[in-house]
Design a protein around this motif. Structure first.
Motif, PDB file in Angstrom:
ATOM      1  N   LEU A   3       7.603  -6.618  -7.732  1.00 20.44           N
ATOM      2  CA  LEU A   3       6.801  -7.457  -6.654  1.00 20.44           C
ATOM      3  C   LEU A   3       7.302  -5.402  -5.542  1.00 20.44           C
ATOM      4  N   VAL A   4       6.758  -5.276  -4.576  1.00 16.41           N
ATOM      5  CA  VAL A   4       6.724  -4.247  -3.889  1.00 16.41           C
ATOM      6  C   VAL A   4       8.285  -3.306  -3.993  1.00 16.41           C
ATOM      7  N   SER A   5       8.931  -4.530  -3.025  1.00 16.69           N
ATOM      8  CA  SER A   5       9.802  -3.996  -2.755  1.00 16.69           C
ATOM      9  C   SER A   5      10.703  -3.586  -3.666  1.00 16.69           C
ATOM     10  N   ASP A   6      10.432  -4.375  -5.127  1.00 17.90           N
ATOM     11  CA  ASP A   6      11.258  -3.724  -6.019  1.00 17.90           C
ATOM     12  C   ASP A   6      11.107  -1.938  -6.400  1.00 17.90           C
ATOM     13  N   ARG A   7      10.344  -2.048  -6.546  1.00 19.97           N
ATOM     14  CA  ARG A   7       8.831  -1.135  -6.943  1.00 19.97           C
ATOM     15  C   ARG A   7       9.297   0.880  -5.698  1.00 19.97           C
ATOM     16  N   PHE A   8       9.453   0.090  -4.453  1.00 21.57           N
ATOM     17  CA  PHE A   8       9.673   0.801  -3.448  1.00 21.57           C
ATOM     18  C   PHE A   8      10.995   1.132  -3.475  1.00 21.57           C
ATOM     19  N   ARG A   9      11.999   0.415  -4.070  1.00 15.40           N
ATOM     20  CA  ARG A   9      13.534   0.540  -4.241  1.00 15.40           C
ATOM     21  C   ARG A   9      13.474   1.771  -5.140  1.00 15.40           C
ATOM     22  N   ASP A  10      13.396   1.165  -6.179  1.00 16.02           N
ATOM     23  CA  ASP A  10      12.712   2.639  -7.594  1.00 16.02           C
ATOM     24  C   ASP A  10      12.767   3.869  -6.765  1.00 16.02           C
ATOM     25  N   LEU A  11      11.439   3.793  -5.908  1.00 16.33           N
ATOM     26  CA  LEU A  11      10.880   5.755  -5.988  1.00 16.33           C
ATOM     27  C   LEU A  11      12.436   5.761  -4.950  1.00 16.33           C
ATOM     28  N   ARG A  12      12.049   4.916  -4.411  1.00 15.40           N
ATOM     29  CA  ARG A  12      13.649   5.583  -3.089  1.00 15.40           C
ATOM     30  C   ARG A  12      14.560   5.968  -3.723  1.00 15.40           C
ATOM     31  N   ALA A  13      15.911   5.126  -5.118  1.00 16.32           N
ATOM     32  CA  ALA A  13      16.700   5.637  -5.984  1.00 16.32           C
ATOM     33  C   ALA A  13      16.668   7.310  -6.471  1.00 16.32           C
ATOM     34  N   GLN A  14      14.928   6.828  -6.398  1.00 18.46           N
ATOM     35  CA  GLN A  14      14.784   8.730  -6.928  1.00 18.46           C
ATOM     36  C   GLN A  14      14.096   9.922  -6.347  1.00 18.46           C
ATOM     37  N   GLY A  15      14.327   9.840  -4.390  1.00 11.73           N
ATOM     38  CA  GLY A  15      13.732  10.135  -3.645  1.00 11.73           C
ATOM     39  C   GLY A  15      12.720  10.606  -2.967  1.00 11.73           C
ATOM     40  N   LYS A  16      11.349   9.729  -3.969  1.00 16.26           N
ATOM     41  CA  LYS A  16      10.188  10.201  -4.110  1.00 16.26           C
ATOM     42  C   LYS A  16       9.464   9.547  -2.973  1.00 16.26           C
ATOM     43  N   GLY A 169       8.351  -5.834   1.457  1.00 16.28           N
ATOM     44  CA  GLY A 169       7.688  -4.949   0.570  1.00 16.28           C
ATOM     45  C   GLY A 169       7.983  -3.183   1.068  1.00 16.28           C
ATOM     46  N   PHE A 170       7.327  -3.163   2.687  1.00 20.17           N
ATOM     47  CA  PHE A 170       7.563  -1.963   3.663  1.00 20.17           C
ATOM     48  C   PHE A 170       6.980  -1.614   5.089  1.00 20.17           C
ATOM     49  N   VAL A 171       7.166  -1.519   5.902  1.00 15.82           N
ATOM     50  CA  VAL A 171       6.877  -1.382   7.127  1.00 15.82           C
ATOM     51  C   VAL A 171       5.514  -0.607   7.603  1.00 15.82           C
ATOM     52  N   TYR A 172       4.331  -1.008   7.460  1.00 16.58           N
ATOM     53  CA  TYR A 172       2.882  -0.227   7.622  1.00 16.58           C
ATOM     54  C   TYR A 172       3.327   0.171   8.815  1.00 16.58           C
ATOM     55  N   LEU A 173       3.535   2.026   9.269  1.00 18.74           N
ATOM     56  CA  LEU A 173       3.168   2.486  10.061  1.00 18.74           C
ATOM     57  C   LEU A 173       1.962   3.072  10.522  1.00 18.74           C
ATOM     58  N   VAL A 174       0.967   2.302  11.457  1.00 18.52           N
ATOM     59  CA  VAL A 174      -0.656   2.978  12.002  1.00 18.52           C
ATOM     60  C   VAL A 174      -0.074   5.183  12.474  1.00 18.52           C
ATOM     61  N   SER A 175      -0.979   5.232  11.949  1.00 19.69           N
ATOM     62  CA  SER A 175      -0.536   6.451  12.637  1.00 19.69           C
ATOM     63  C   SER A 175      -0.741   7.080  13.781  1.00 19.69           C
ATOM     64  N   VAL A 176      -2.621   6.242  13.713  1.00 19.49           N
ATOM     65  CA  VAL A 176      -3.402   6.724  15.189  1.00 19.49           C
ATOM     66  C   VAL A 176      -3.761   5.324  15.617  1.00 19.49           C
ATOM     67  N   THR A 177      -3.774   5.511  17.584  1.00 21.97           N
ATOM     68  CA  THR A 177      -4.781   4.027  17.887  1.00 21.97           C
ATOM     69  C   THR A 177      -6.120   4.706  17.945  1.00 21.97           C
ATOM     70  N   GLY A 178      -6.389   3.344  17.412  1.00 24.27           N
ATOM     71  CA  GLY A 178      -7.563   2.867  16.987  1.00 24.27           C
ATOM     72  C   GLY A 178      -8.002   2.199  15.535  1.00 24.27           C
ATOM     73  N   VAL A 179      -9.241   2.328  14.867  1.00 24.33           N
ATOM     74  CA  VAL A 179      -9.432   2.572  13.716  1.00 24.33           C
ATOM     75  C   VAL A 179      -9.449   3.259  12.643  1.00 24.33           C
ATOM     76  N   THR A 180      -9.291   3.291  11.133  1.00 24.18           N
ATOM     77  CA  THR A 180      -9.178   3.757   9.930  1.00 24.18           C
ATOM     78  C   THR A 180     -10.011   4.706  10.122  1.00 24.18           C
ATOM     79  N   GLY A 181      -9.865   5.930   9.355  1.00 22.77           N
ATOM     80  CA  GLY A 181     -11.057   7.049   9.023  1.00 22.77           C
ATOM     81  C   GLY A 181     -10.560   8.545   9.189  1.00 22.77           C
ATOM     82  N   ILE A 182     -10.518   9.558   8.750  1.00 23.32           N
ATOM     83  CA  ILE A 182     -10.662  10.644   8.361  1.00 23.32           C
ATOM     84  C   ILE A 182     -10.330  11.660   9.246  1.00 23.32           C
TER      85      ILE A 182
END
Length: 262
Positions: A3-16, A169-182
């Motif tokens: 599960l996404v949540s399980d993998r994130f738990r492992d990564l957070r435990a490793q400080g990654k 799993g996780f909360v997806y924070l959209v960092s900008v107003t608008g659409v995806t892009g570089i």
């Protein structure tokens, strides 16, 4: 598939901090997409988001819209995408990125059963209204799928709390107003948004939309992000050259991003 949540738990435990590349399925073709998934998996991706091409991708910027248009022109659809990923042995959990209408058209329970059978671990639905999330979450839970919900930078505090409470799993924070892009640089208010979410929920926070280079990824980690989602920069590289060259290019880029998050 974990599960996404399980993998994130492992990564957070490793400080990654997790690296989450995004690519569009079927651009330039499904064979290259399958190869790209393996390349990303071999070069540091902790999760991989796989976008299903859609004719009206409201959240996607021009790079990903163009990739989806090319894939659709070749007849790529959800069934073809699921057939491609089924049986793939990847370390990184696969997260499907698709819009709500195709889910409704298939039927929510049938959709969840189908993506689970194909080996998907997570789901992102950028246009899923919070008011309609309950039935989808129940069907996802029954199928063993984590549904990630998006928080927009313009969302009021009460709505952010409600979204974070429901997200899996996780909360997806959209960092900008608008659409995806570089974007050439990250807005400093992203730090405040991450801080605010951290005060609202103990769930991991992944930040996406506009992240395009290792320095930005490193900045987001420093600001407290648990995961960094990079989409258009990968999609653009995949489309820029022959499949052989493009696959080598995204492998190099993935390693650079991973090193920045180490």
């Amino acid at each position: 598939m974990a599960l996404v949540s399980d993998r994130f738990r492992d990564l957070r435990a490793q400080g990654k901090c997790a690296l989450i590349p995004f690519i569009t399925a079927g651009d330039p073709d499904l064979e290259t997409t399958a190869a790209a998934l393996r390349v990303l998996d071999d070069n540091g991706a902790d999760f991989i988001e796989l976008g299903v091409p859609y004719s009206d991708p409201l959240a996607d910027g021009p790079v990903i819209q163009a990739a989806a248009t090319r894939a659709l022109a070749k007849g790529v659809n959800l069934d073809a995408v699921l057939s491609m990923v089924k049986g793939m042995q990847l370390q990184a959990p696969l997260i499907l990125f698709t819009y709500y209408n195709p889910i409704l058209n298939r039927g929510i329970e049938a959709f969840m059963a189908d993506i689970a059978a194909a080996g998907l671990a997570g789901l992102v639905v950028p246009d899923l209204p919070l008011e309609e999330v309950e039935g989808l979450l129940a069907a996802a839970a029954a199928a063993g799928i984590d549904v990630t919900l998006l928080v927009a930078p313009t969302s009021p505090a009460e709505r952010i709390q409600a979204i974070a409470a429901q997200a899996q799993g996780f909360v997806y924070l959209v960092s900008v107003t608008g659409v995806t892009g570089i974007r050439s640089e990250l807005q400093s208010r992203v730090k405040d948004l991450i801080d605010g979410l951290k005060q609202t929920t103990d769930k991991p926070v992944g930040v996406g939309f506009g992240v395009s280079d290792p320095d930005q990824a490193q900045q987001l980690k420093a600001w407290g992000a648990d995961g960094v989602i990079v989409g258009s920069a990968f999609v653009k590289r995949l489309a820029a050259d022959s499949p052989e060259v493009a696959l080598s290019t995204i492998g190099d880029f993935c390693r650079q991003l991973k090193a920045a998050l180490a």
